[in-house]
Design a protein around this motif. Structure first.
Motif, short mmCIF file in Angstrom:
data_model
loop_
_atom_site.label_atom_id
_atom_site.label_comp_id
_atom_site.label_asym_id
_atom_site.label_seq_id
_atom_site.Cartn_x
_atom_site.Cartn_y
_atom_site.Cartn_z
N ILE A 103 98.34 80.84 -8.30
CA ILE A 103 97.79 80.66 -9.64
C ILE A 103 97.21 79.25 -9.71
CG2 ILE A 103 98.32 80.61 -12.12
CD1 ILE A 103 100.63 82.54 -11.51
N ASP A 104 96.03 79.14 -10.28
CA ASP A 104 95.33 77.86 -10.30
C ASP A 104 96.16 76.78 -10.98
OD1 ASP A 104 93.20 79.24 -9.16
OD2 ASP A 104 92.41 79.80 -11.12
N SER A 105 96.16 75.58 -10.40
CA SER A 105 96.98 74.48 -10.92
C SER A 105 96.54 74.04 -12.31
CB SER A 105 96.94 73.29 -9.96
OG SER A 105 95.61 72.83 -9.79
N ASP A 106 95.27 74.29 -12.67
CA ASP A 106 94.81 73.88 -14.00
C ASP A 106 95.40 74.75 -15.11
OD1 ASP A 106 93.29 76.12 -13.27
OD2 ASP A 106 91.62 75.51 -14.52
N LEU A 107 96.17 75.79 -14.74
CA LEU A 107 96.78 76.67 -15.72
C LEU A 107 98.24 76.31 -16.01
CD1 LEU A 107 95.26 80.06 -14.52
CD2 LEU A 107 94.57 78.69 -16.50
N VAL A 108 98.75 75.26 -15.35
CA VAL A 108 100.13 74.85 -15.56
C VAL A 108 100.38 74.53 -17.04
CG1 VAL A 108 101.83 73.02 -15.11
CG2 VAL A 108 100.60 74.09 -13.21
N GLY A 109 99.49 73.75 -17.65
CA GLY A 109 99.68 73.37 -19.05
C GLY A 109 99.75 74.57 -19.97
N THR A 110 98.90 75.54 -19.74
CA THR A 110 98.91 76.76 -20.57
C THR A 110 100.23 77.51 -20.39
OG1 THR A 110 96.51 76.94 -20.32
CG2 THR A 110 97.68 78.88 -21.12
N ALA A 111 100.72 77.55 -19.14
CA ALA A 111 101.98 78.25 -18.88
C ALA A 111 103.16 77.54 -19.55
CB ALA A 111 102.21 78.35 -17.37
N VAL A 112 103.11 76.21 -19.63
CA VAL A 112 104.17 75.47 -20.32
C VAL A 112 104.19 75.86 -21.80
CG1 VAL A 112 104.94 73.18 -21.06
CG2 VAL A 112 104.18 73.54 -18.71
N ASP A 113 103.03 75.97 -22.41
CA ASP A 113 102.94 76.29 -23.83
C ASP A 113 103.22 77.76 -24.12
OD1 ASP A 113 102.25 73.66 -24.35
OD2 ASP A 113 100.09 74.06 -24.26
N HIS A 114 102.84 78.64 -23.19
CA HIS A 114 102.98 80.09 -23.41
C HIS A 114 103.53 80.75 -22.14
CE1 HIS A 114 100.65 79.59 -27.10
NE2 HIS A 114 99.77 78.91 -26.40
N PRO A 115 104.85 80.63 -21.90
CA PRO A 115 105.41 81.14 -20.64
C PRO A 115 105.78 82.62 -20.66
CG PRO A 115 107.10 79.99 -21.88
CD PRO A 115 105.83 79.86 -22.68
N MET A 116 105.69 83.27 -21.82
CA MET A 116 106.17 84.66 -21.93
C MET A 116 105.02 85.60 -22.29
SD MET A 116 109.30 86.18 -24.23
CE MET A 116 108.38 86.12 -25.77
N GLN A 155 94.62 86.18 -15.87
CA GLN A 155 93.91 86.66 -17.05
C GLN A 155 94.65 86.29 -18.33
OE1 GLN A 155 93.62 90.82 -16.00
NE2 GLN A 155 91.49 90.64 -15.37
N HIS A 156 95.98 86.44 -18.31
CA HIS A 156 96.77 86.06 -19.48
C HIS A 156 96.60 84.57 -19.77
CE1 HIS A 156 99.19 89.30 -21.15
NE2 HIS A 156 99.35 89.80 -19.94
N LEU A 157 96.74 83.76 -18.74
CA LEU A 157 96.70 82.32 -18.94
C LEU A 157 95.32 81.83 -19.37
CD1 LEU A 157 98.93 81.24 -15.92
CD2 LEU A 157 99.55 81.20 -18.35
N ARG A 158 94.30 82.57 -18.99
CA ARG A 158 92.93 82.22 -19.41
C ARG A 158 92.50 82.97 -20.66
NH1 ARG A 158 90.96 78.84 -15.82
NH2 ARG A 158 91.53 78.98 -13.61
N ASP A 159 93.45 83.77 -21.21
CA ASP A 159 93.15 84.56 -22.41
C ASP A 159 91.92 85.42 -22.19
OD1 ASP A 159 93.58 85.53 -24.94
OD2 ASP A 159 92.49 83.92 -25.95
N ASP A 160 91.94 86.13 -21.06
CA ASP A 160 90.77 86.90 -20.64
C ASP A 160 91.20 88.29 -20.17
OD1 ASP A 160 88.14 87.55 -19.99
OD2 ASP A 160 88.30 86.69 -17.97
N LEU A 161 91.90 89.02 -21.04
CA LEU A 161 92.39 90.34 -20.67
C LEU A 161 91.36 91.44 -20.90
CD1 LEU A 161 96.09 90.38 -21.90
CD2 LEU A 161 95.26 90.28 -19.55
#
Length: 285
Positions: A103-116, A155-161
């Motif tokens: 998973i792209d490292s630039d998505l770490v911040g998004t995963a911290v905010d929305h891990p579920m 897709q979830h982390l990029r809000d692109d489902l």
């Protein structure tokens, strides 16, 4: 691939640890947490968690979160977190530790905010991936399922489902079929095929499935069953036919042979008659 089991009355029970034989997953960890509570810690990998029973409370990025049995939790690498079961019966969980590059490292911040993620399709795909990882000889299936899981997480982390336009690529699918035919016995990884065909693994698997109505791993298994059947017809014992057609062992052949033909290879071999020995055979119009 190696697996280990452990049981601790005061901590973890029914524990299984697996080091898979495919790239992209560092570890598989199944356990029943009863009284243990994880202190704050970090992983170098993405921790992909599904829960089979119970609930868990955890802190991540200075925020409190919870996970339920219907949800998927993704904890990013190098971010401190803890974990405590919140029910009396404890927590049954399955975790995939994904290599950082999945998973792209630039998505770490998004995963911290929305891990579920409350996504039944994603949870089902993760469940299928766990099943494939614990079946010897099913590396291509596990690779294919991992590619779909990783794509869905991104897709979830990029809000692109939103599903994009489906683009058929029959030529690419035919090239993959040719590769699978050539490598029926020794097999070929999805990553290896994608590199040879200059295609993304997910696009390659999807193009093949659209073209032939089955995923690449199912096609490969069918080719191996067909080869084993021909070898048994030539007089080879099922155990040897399994080895010579690319199966992990005879149990691996038995499972797929019976699924395809409806009977195990041993019974098939015992039913074999030569052209000059038709005793016991019946002929129906």
């Amino acid at each position: 691939m190696g697996a280990g089991r452990g049981s601790e009355r005061d901590g973890h029970a029914d524990t299984v640890v697996l080091k898979p034989a495919i790239d992209g997953i560092a570890e598989v960890f199944h356990t029943h947490m009863r009284q243990h509570a994880y202190p704050m810690h970090t992983h170098r990998s993405w921790a992909l968690l599904i829960i089979d029973s119970g609930t868990v409370r955890y802190d991540l990025g200075r925020h409190e979160h919870g996970a339920l049995d219907r949800t998927v939790t993704l904890l990013p690498p190098h971010v401190p977190h803890n974990g405590t079961p919140t029910t009396e019966q404890g927590l049954r969980k399955r975790v995939l530790y994904l290599e950082p590059e999945q998973i792209d490292s630039d998505l770490v911040g998004t995963a911290v905010d929305h891990p579920m993620f409350d996504d039944p399709l994603l949870r089902h795909r993760i469940h299928q991936l766990h099943g494939a990882l614990f079946q010897p000889g099913e590396q291509l299936e596990a690779e294919s399922r991992l590619a779909l899981v990783s794509e869905r997480l991104r897709q979830h982390l990029r809000d692109d489902l939103e599903a994009g336009p489906v683009t058929d690529d029959p030529g690419l699918a035919d090239h993959l079929r040719d590769l699978l035919d050539v490598h029926t016995v020794e097999g070929i990884s999805l990553a290896g095929a994608a590199a040879l065909l200059h295609a993304h693994p997910v696009h390659l698997a999807r193009a093949f499935t659209r073209r032939f109505g089955m995923p690449p791993h199912q096609y490969l298994v069918g080719r191996r069953v067909d080869l084993a059947r021909r070898l048994i017809l030539e007089g080879r014992a099922p155990a040897q036919a399994a080895a010579d057609s690319g199966f992990h062992d005879q149990a691996h052949l038995n499972r797929h042979f019976k699924r395809v033909l409806g009977l195990p290879p041993g019974q098939y071999a015992r039913a074999l008659r030569s052209g000059t020995d038709l005793s016991g055979a019946s002929v129906r119009p």
